[in-house]
Design an enzyme around this catalytic site. Structure first.
Site, short mmCIF file in Angstrom:
data_model
loop_
_atom_site.label_atom_id
_atom_site.label_comp_id
_atom_site.label_asym_id
_atom_site.label_seq_id
_atom_site.Cartn_x
_atom_site.Cartn_y
_atom_site.Cartn_z
N GLY A 109 9.32 3.21 -1.28
CA GLY A 109 9.23 2.97 0.19
C GLY A 109 7.63 3.46 0.80
CE LYS A 110 2.85 5.92 1.47
NZ LYS A 110 2.33 6.51 0.38
N GLY A 111 6.21 3.92 4.89
CA GLY A 111 6.22 3.36 6.45
C GLY A 111 4.85 3.94 7.09
#
Ligand code: NAD
Length: 418
Positions: free
Chosen positions: A105-107
């Protein structure tokens, strides 16, 4: 440096290159190239003067077949949906490459933190954490620091989450301060895996690391630690750079002294132990044995790649070569050891932090470093096996073959739920 390359398209191209060595149907391939979901949120935050400012935030959950989504949160004016999607995909394949039980994931928030006070950044971070709360958790999605975020932001996210959930759950976030449940060895972990990859690469290629000259682009957390540890292997780090320029000493720089100088002055330039200073592009094209790009993505495009004179590149940054630059390197027989292996030390020690948090039992630094060495050397062995058995054109493609097979195997075990 090329700003025009869309990192999401780069990721997809890397997957397609590896897919040529794998016999998967189109539906399987499509799933490997797209995120499962992306949260896009609009955050209204009160400024110190009472006005309201609106920010865009994203969290991409790319693939969870091998475990909870895992990846950092970035604060930068250039954060975009596509950048976050690409970075989340790289996390999937990085975790699979080194065989730790996570998805990717990444934000990020589109913001330049330099323009805001600490109180404003806290309100922004807590507002983002409130939006993330339903989709994160130690078994769902585990954020970590990335560009312009660190222990401070992680502690705010953890506190917001734990307050709203009325629980204690340190494993919801990694990259925490030691006092808040962080792990020994985390700060050095990325530079350490760059060093371990370098050591294994030189050994595999039959090259003597003690005879090697090295240039490092980017002298932050990843680059400065990598430089020091590679120097400790006996190599000579002759040039390093940051955004203000490069410093050079033909007899080797003192990596630690350069770091002290940067800490004091904000830059590597002006370091008194240097013989020469020059621009960043010159560092990338220096005649050295090893080049370590440790700044940002797309630092080396096809144009620069034509002039690179290093024999070996070990990628500390994420995506420092554009796909076109990669093709040039392959044609010119420059060996590139990919980011998803070389900089995986950060996420690997994040995994150790999460394991320690869940067991509420903490390791000393020696144990962390020993376990990290085991993970990276095993992954290097898997890379070499795939490189030799598939006859893949590059080490990157071979590493993606290993990683993709692991993701697909996990997905097939799980099956498709209607
Ligand atoms: P950082 O902010 O600590 O350091 C970045 C360095 O790059 C700084 O010294 C900056 O001055 C320099 N820089 C920026 N633009 C430059 C340019 N054009 N030329 C030369 N130098 C330039 O960041 P970091 O944590 O060291 O991360 C660097 C890279 O490594 C990023 O791609 C990041 O995603 C990747 N990475 C970091 C970690 C980690 O644990 N820190 C883990 C995995 C990957």
């Amino acid at each position: 440096m090329s700003d025009e390359v869309n990192p999401f398209e780069s990721l997809q191209e890397q997957i397609e290159d590896a897919a040529e060595y794998l016999e998967y149907s189109t539906d399987v391939l499509e799933r490997l190239k797209h995120p499962e979901r992306v949260l896009e949120t609009t955050l209204s935050v009160e400024m110190d003067d009472g006005s309201i400012e609106v920010f865009k935030g994203f969290r991409s959950q790319f693939n969870g077949d091998r475990g909870p989504y895992k990846g950092g949160i970035r604060y930068h004016p250039q954060v975009s949906r596509d950048e976050v999607k690409a970075l989340s995909g790289w996390m999937v394949y990085k975790c699979a490459a080194v065989n730790i039980p996570y998805g990717g994931g990444k934000g990020g928030i589109k913001v330049d933190p330099r323009n805001y006070s600490a109180d404003e950044m806290e309100r922004l971070t807590r507002s983002f954490a409130k939006e993330l709360r339903p989709i994160i958790g130690e078994d769902r999605d585990i954020p970590a620091p990335d560009v312009n975020t660190g222990q401070r932001e992680m502690n705010w996210i953890k506190d917001t989450y734990e307050t709203l959930e009325n629980t204690t759950e340190p494993g919801v976030i990694t990259g925490k301060a030691i006092e808040s449940g962080g792990s020994e060895g985390r700060t050095e972990a990325t530079g350490r895996s760059v060093m371990l990859t370098t050591r294994e690469a030189f050994d595999y290629l039959g090259r003597d690391i003690e005879e090697a000259t090295v240039a490092v682009q980017g002298y932050g957390n990843a680059g400065s630690v990598a430089a020091r540890l590679i120097d400790e292997l006996g190599a000579s780090v002759v040039a390093v750079s940051d955004s203000s320029g490069a410093v050079y000493n033909g007899d080797g720089l003192d990596a630690e002294a350069v770091k002290d100088h940067k800490r004091e002055t904000g830059s590597v330039t002006g370091y008194e132990g240097a013989d020469e200073e020059f621009g960043n592009r010159d560092l990338l094209t220096m005649d050295v044995d090893l080049l370590v790009p440790a700044a940002l993505e797309n630092a080396i495009d096809a144009d620069i790649a034509e002039d690179v004179r290093a024999d070996i590149i070990v990628e500390a940054a994420n995506g420092p070569l554009t796909p076109a630059a990669d093709d040039v390197m392959a044609e010119r027989d420059v060996y590139v050891f990919p980011d998803i292996l070389a900089n995986a030390g950060g996420v690997t020690v994040s995994y150790f932090e999460w394991v320690q948090n869940r067991q509420r039992f903490y390791w000393d630094e020696e144990r962390v470093n020993d376990e990290l060495e085991r993970v990276i050397t095993n992954a290097f062995r898997d890379l070499v096996d795939a490189y030799e058995s598939t006859d893949a054109e590059t080490f990157r493609t071979a590493m993606y073959v290993v990683a993709i097979e692991r993701v697909v195997d996990a997905a097939e075990e799980a099956g498709i739920w209607p």
